[in-house]
Structures are given as C-alpha cells and as structure tokens.
Design a protein around this motif. Structure first.
Motif, PDB file in Angstrom:
ATOM      1  N   ASP A 103       0.820  -1.226   0.000  1.00 32.34           N
ATOM      2  CA  ASP A 103       0.000   0.000   0.000  1.00 32.34           C
ATOM      3  C   ASP A 103       0.849   1.270   0.000  1.00 32.34           C
ATOM      4  O   ASP A 103       0.485   2.271  -0.610  1.00 32.34           O
ATOM      5  N   ARG A 104       1.988   1.239   0.699  1.00 27.95           N
ATOM      6  CA  ARG A 104       2.823   2.457   0.780  1.00 27.95           C
ATOM      7  C   ARG A 104       3.420   2.805  -0.584  1.00 27.95           C
ATOM      8  O   ARG A 104       3.565   3.977  -0.935  1.00 27.95           O
ATOM      9  N   ILE A 105       3.754   1.763  -1.339  1.00 31.48           N
ATOM     10  CA  ILE A 105       4.327   1.987  -2.676  1.00 31.48           C
ATOM     11  C   ILE A 105       3.238   2.538  -3.595  1.00 31.48           C
ATOM     12  O   ILE A 105       3.465   3.485  -4.370  1.00 31.48           O
ATOM     13  N   VAL A 106       2.057   1.945  -3.495  1.00 35.19           N
ATOM     14  CA  VAL A 106       0.935   2.394  -4.324  1.00 35.19           C
ATOM     15  C   VAL A 106       0.599   3.849  -3.993  1.00 35.19           C
ATOM     16  O   VAL A 106       0.395   4.682  -4.886  1.00 35.19           O
ATOM     17  N   ASP A 147      11.884  17.594 -11.019  1.00 35.93           N
ATOM     18  CA  ASP A 147      12.638  17.444  -9.771  1.00 35.93           C
ATOM     19  C   ASP A 147      12.654  15.995  -9.291  1.00 35.93           C
ATOM     20  O   ASP A 147      13.647  15.500  -8.753  1.00 35.93           O
ATOM     21  N   ILE A 148      11.560  15.299  -9.547  1.00 39.01           N
ATOM     22  CA  ILE A 148      11.420  13.926  -9.059  1.00 39.01           C
ATOM     23  C   ILE A 148      12.432  12.972  -9.727  1.00 39.01           C
ATOM     24  O   ILE A 148      12.899  12.008  -9.114  1.00 39.01           O
ATOM     25  N   HIS A 149      12.813  13.277 -10.975  1.00 38.28           N
ATOM     26  CA  HIS A 149      13.833  12.452 -11.652  1.00 38.28           C
ATOM     27  C   HIS A 149      15.207  12.660 -11.015  1.00 38.28           C
ATOM     28  O   HIS A 149      15.960  11.710 -10.799  1.00 38.28           O
ATOM     29  N   LYS A 150      15.508  13.933 -10.720  1.00 36.96           N
ATOM     30  CA  LYS A 150      16.803  14.229 -10.094  1.00 36.96           C
ATOM     31  C   LYS A 150      16.869  13.595  -8.695  1.00 36.96           C
ATOM     32  O   LYS A 150      17.902  13.077  -8.279  1.00 36.96           O
ATOM     33  N   GLU A 151      15.729  13.643  -7.980  1.00 33.51           N
ATOM     34  CA  GLU A 151      15.706  13.065  -6.626  1.00 33.51           C
ATOM     35  C   GLU A 151      15.939  11.563  -6.678  1.00 33.51           C
ATOM     36  O   GLU A 151      16.698  11.000  -5.883  1.00 33.51           O
ATOM     37  N   LEU A 152      15.277  10.900  -7.628  1.00 31.42           N
ATOM     38  CA  LEU A 152      15.433   9.440  -7.731  1.00 31.42           C
ATOM     39  C   LEU A 152      16.868   9.085  -8.133  1.00 31.42           C
ATOM     40  O   LEU A 152      17.458   8.144  -7.583  1.00 31.42           O
ATOM     41  N   ALA A 171       0.654   9.691  -5.041  1.00 33.95           N
ATOM     42  CA  ALA A 171       1.018  11.052  -4.620  1.00 33.95           C
ATOM     43  C   ALA A 171       1.907  11.717  -5.672  1.00 33.95           C
ATOM     44  O   ALA A 171       1.743  12.918  -5.970  1.00 33.95           O
ATOM     45  N   ALA A 172       2.845  10.953  -6.235  1.00 31.23           N
ATOM     46  CA  ALA A 172       3.740  11.531  -7.239  1.00 31.23           C
ATOM     47  C   ALA A 172       2.952  11.911  -8.493  1.00 31.23           C
ATOM     48  O   ALA A 172       3.220  12.952  -9.117  1.00 31.23           O
ATOM     49  N   THR A 173       1.986  11.101  -8.849  1.00 26.14           N
ATOM     50  CA  THR A 173       1.147  11.420 -10.016  1.00 26.14           C
ATOM     51  C   THR A 173       0.348  12.697  -9.747  1.00 26.14           C
ATOM     52  O   THR A 173       0.231  13.579 -10.619  1.00 26.14           O
ATOM     53  N   ALA A 188       4.773   8.467 -11.398  1.00 28.50           N
ATOM     54  CA  ALA A 188       4.304   7.365 -10.542  1.00 28.50           C
ATOM     55  C   ALA A 188       5.425   6.367 -10.298  1.00 28.50           C
ATOM     56  O   ALA A 188       5.619   5.868  -9.174  1.00 28.50           O
ATOM     57  N   VAL A 189       6.213   6.083 -11.341  1.00 29.45           N
ATOM     58  CA  VAL A 189       7.314   5.128 -11.221  1.00 29.45           C
ATOM     59  C   VAL A 189       8.390   5.702 -10.302  1.00 29.45           C
ATOM     60  O   VAL A 189       8.952   4.995  -9.449  1.00 29.45           O
ATOM     61  N   CYS A 190       8.680   6.992 -10.464  1.00 31.68           N
ATOM     62  CA  CYS A 190       9.695   7.631  -9.606  1.00 31.68           C
ATOM     63  C   CYS A 190       9.252   7.592  -8.142  1.00 31.68           C
ATOM     64  O   CYS A 190      10.038   7.225  -7.256  1.00 31.68           O
ATOM     65  N   GLY A 191       8.007   7.962  -7.887  1.00 32.73           N
ATOM     66  CA  GLY A 191       7.503   7.992  -6.510  1.00 32.73           C
ATOM     67  C   GLY A 191       7.541   6.611  -5.884  1.00 32.73           C
ATOM     68  O   GLY A 191       8.013   6.435  -4.747  1.00 32.73           O
TER      69      GLY A 191
END
Ligand code: PLP
Length: 396
Positions: A58-61, A86-91, A66-68, A277-280
């Motif tokens: 559930d946490r991953i979902v 920003d999310i790509h750089k963070e990952l 949230a990222a979406t 979504a994949v990054c999050g």
C-alpha cells in the motif's frame, strides 16, 4: 497483401507450438503479490521478481499516487527537452547514494540501460569480455557497440583470464568485463571477488547487471558487489523487481560517466522520461529497502528460500544449487515443464515453465522465486502441490 509472408508467420507459430515452446499470457486480475487472482481463483504466486514483497504494498501504491498527483501522468518529453522534473533528479540521487556511487542515470527499463551503456563509452579500440550466460539485454547492448567482443564460459575464471589475455595481446585500449550479478535463469551469483582480482591484474573495468540482486543481496540489499565486498565501475539495475516492481532502469557510475551517458546514450536521448508514478514508487521502495525494515524483509526472504530448498530437495526434485531466491526446478523437457506448471495451477500454485529460447534447449525448468511476502504456510502448500503434481507426472 503478400500471403507468403503471413503463411511463414503462421508456420513458425505452429512450429513453436509443436515443440511445446509457446509462452501463453495468463491474465492476472489483482495486484502483484504472494496470492494473486487468476481465472477467477485466488492462487499462490511463486514466479514473480517480487523479492521484497513490495510490488503490491500500500505504501508503494500511495507513493505512486502522490507523485502522479504532484507531477502528472508523465512529461510528454524526453529528459533533455522538457522531461526532467525534480522527481527524476531526486530518484537519481537517491539510487546512487543507496548503492554507493557518485551518480545515476534513469532509463525506461534496465533493458534500455544495458542497451545504452556500452556504445557511448567504448569503441573499436576497446574490448568487452562478456559472460556467456549474460542477460539478453547485455548481449544486445554489446552488439550495438563497436568494441571487440570476447566471451567467457559462464563463471569460468580460467576462461575469463584467457579472454583477458587475448584482449590485451590484441592491444585493446580499454577492457570491460560484463556480467550479471545474479544470473536470472539459474540463480547463480557471479564470482565478483575473482572477477575483481582478474580485472586488477589485466587493468580492466567491471560492469555488473544487478537486476536480480539490488534490494536484497549483500548489506542493506546493495547488491552482488556489496555481497562480495568489491568495487565495480558500472552498475545497471531495475526498479521492476525488488525495488517496488513498477518498471524503469538505471546505471550507476562516476559523475563523469553519467554526464557522458546523458550526452550520448540513445535510449536516454530518444525515449520518454520515467513517469512520476514510477519515480515515486521507486523512491519509497528504496527508503524501505535500505532501512531496518529492509533487513527484516531480507531475513524473511532468506528463511523462505532455505525452507523451500530443503523441502523440495528432500522430496526428490532436481534443484540448481545456490543461495539465491531464484530456485529452478530442473525438468529438461519443455513439454514436461509446461504440463507440470499447468497441473500446479490446477492445484492452486502459479508457476511457469521456462524453455528455449529463454533457457538452452533440453534445460527446461520451472523457475520458482521466493518473496519476503510468502509465509511458511505458503511455502509448505507449494511444496505439497509440487509433490503431488511431480508424482502424477513421474518427475519424482
Ligand atoms: C538480468 C536482467 N537484466 C535486465 C533485465 C531487464 O529489466 P527491465 O524489466 O527493467 O527491462 C532483466 C529482466 O528480465 C534481467 O533479468
């Protein structure tokens, strides 16, 4: 319409089928997990790369959701045009820090990471020395590169040394040894200590594909190289297996190598950025994998693998030896592997027969894979089903 072409396609399909090599798609109507819904029934699942059991968590979902919500469905762009959020750089920073490298570059899949690594970094003057059992995507990546190719018999260090000597004798500028960290069909872990020693002796670089190791092998699940306590030059990996199971790949390396790949790697330059979504989902999976919960999951995964391996060996099945949660049940004949998998499904366990061209001809098997999400009860039920089906089909 040229009918000869379509006739040839039909003949080829019939030929594949007559050899028992057809790979059907079975439709799953639930999240990925230790129990899945197939054909309106709940069955145990023993063939996912869901090593830490995070794929349906559930946490991953929620992290994906949230990222979406924050960054939308996707970038409608490759990274260098207007596709870097920003999310790509963070990952990239997070995966590099987790695995202990200076930097990382994301790809749509590990298949693309392996396809994009060699060609920008090595040319005609260089040599790639590749394990014969390497994943198809490494083989394809090497093919796309102009470097001279050498192959060594899988995990055979004498042969590796012979090939390194040949590459040096031929005057190679740079030599890179390429290997899976854990071989996906057999569950064998590469002999990275010995490879490191040979690389030092022949002044070679090391590339490791850790798709079947990141998240669960070695301290903090940092992978096969951490398991062996050695350093390597290039690491390719996936978010599609232990690290949440979504999709997406990466290469970890020095900052300069990553910078060059961002200028030259074709699957990076000419393909869409990873969906938020994949990054999050992947960042949440890394957070879990590197902490105390990760240790507990890895402990459970090891205990599950040991319990299953011992019970199946005692029952008389031919397993490939090892310590990895990939545990192949060797059958030889492709049709037998398919029939056994079909009977297992009737008995409530989802497993798949693997045959040529995924494994060599005559080496068909059911590749079972353990997950930290399996309970001992799941393991015992699966062993009982294997015993029943194995007796019915004359395997044991
Ligand atoms: C060893 C290895 N490398 C690369 C890949 C490709 O991973 P991805 O699904 O991220 O493209 C796989 C997946 O099957 C694999 O097993």
């Amino acid at each position: 319409m040229p009918t000869a072409f379509h006739d040839r396609v039909s003949t080829e399909l019939a030929d594949i089928d007559s050899q028992g090599l057809t790979k059907p798609e079975r439709v799953i109507a639930s999240r990925q997990g230790p129990v899945i819904e197939v054909g309106g029934r709940k069955v145990l699942n023993f063939c996912a790369n869901n090593y830490l059991g995070l794929a349906g968590d559930d946490r991953i979902v929620e992290a994906a959701r949230a990222a979406t919500a924050r960054r939308g469905a996707g970038t409608a762009s490759v990274r260098f045009i207007c596709g870097t959020q920003d999310i790509h750089k963070e990952l990239e920073a997070q995966v590099a820090a987790y695995l202990g490298f200076e930097d990382a570059i994301l790809f749509a899949a590990a298949f693309d990471a392996n396809g994009g690594l060699f060609e920008p970094l090595f040319g005609e003057a260089d040599a790639i020395v590749s394990d014969s059992l390497n994943h198809a995507s490494i083989i394809d990546g090497v093919r796309l590169c102009k470097a001279k190719r050498y192959r060594f018999a899988t995990s055979d260090m004498d042969d590796l040394e012979t090939q390194l000597k040949a590459a040096r004798a031929a005057g190679a500028r740079d030599i890179v040894i390429a290997t899976d960290g854990a071989f996906s069909m057999d569950g064998y872990i590469a002999k990275l200590k010995d490879i490191r020693a040979l690389a030092d002796r022949y002044d070679a670089l090391i590339m490791v594909d850790d798709c079947h190791a990141t998240g669960f092998l070695g301290p903090q699940g940092r992978g096969s190289f951490a398991h062996h306590g050695v350093e390597i030059d290039f690491l390719t990996g996936t978010f599609g297996k232990a690290l949440g199971g979504a999709m997406g790949g990466f290469i970890c390396a020095t900052s300069a190598v990553v910078q060059l790949l961002k200028q030259r790697a074709r699957p990076y330059l000419f393909s869409n950025a990873l969906a938020p979504a994949v990054c999050g989902a992947s960042m949440e999976a890394i957070r879990i994998a590197q902490g105390a919960e990760g240790d507990a999951l890895r402990g459970q995964l090891t205990a599950n693998a040991q319990r299953y391996r011992a019970a199946m060996t005692e029952a008389g099945f031919d397993l490939l030896p090892g310590e990895h949660p990939i545990i192949p049940v060797m059958l030889g004949d492709a049709k037998l592997a398919q029939d056994l998998a079909a009977r297992m499904l009737e008995l409530g366990v989802y497993v798949i027969g693997f045959s040529f061209p995924v494994v060599p001809r005559g080496a068909a098997r059911i590749r079972t894979q353990m997950s930290a999400a399996h309970t001992f009860d799941h393991i015992d039920q699966t062993v009982a089903a294997f015993k029943q089906a194995g007796k019915e089909l004359g395997v044991i």
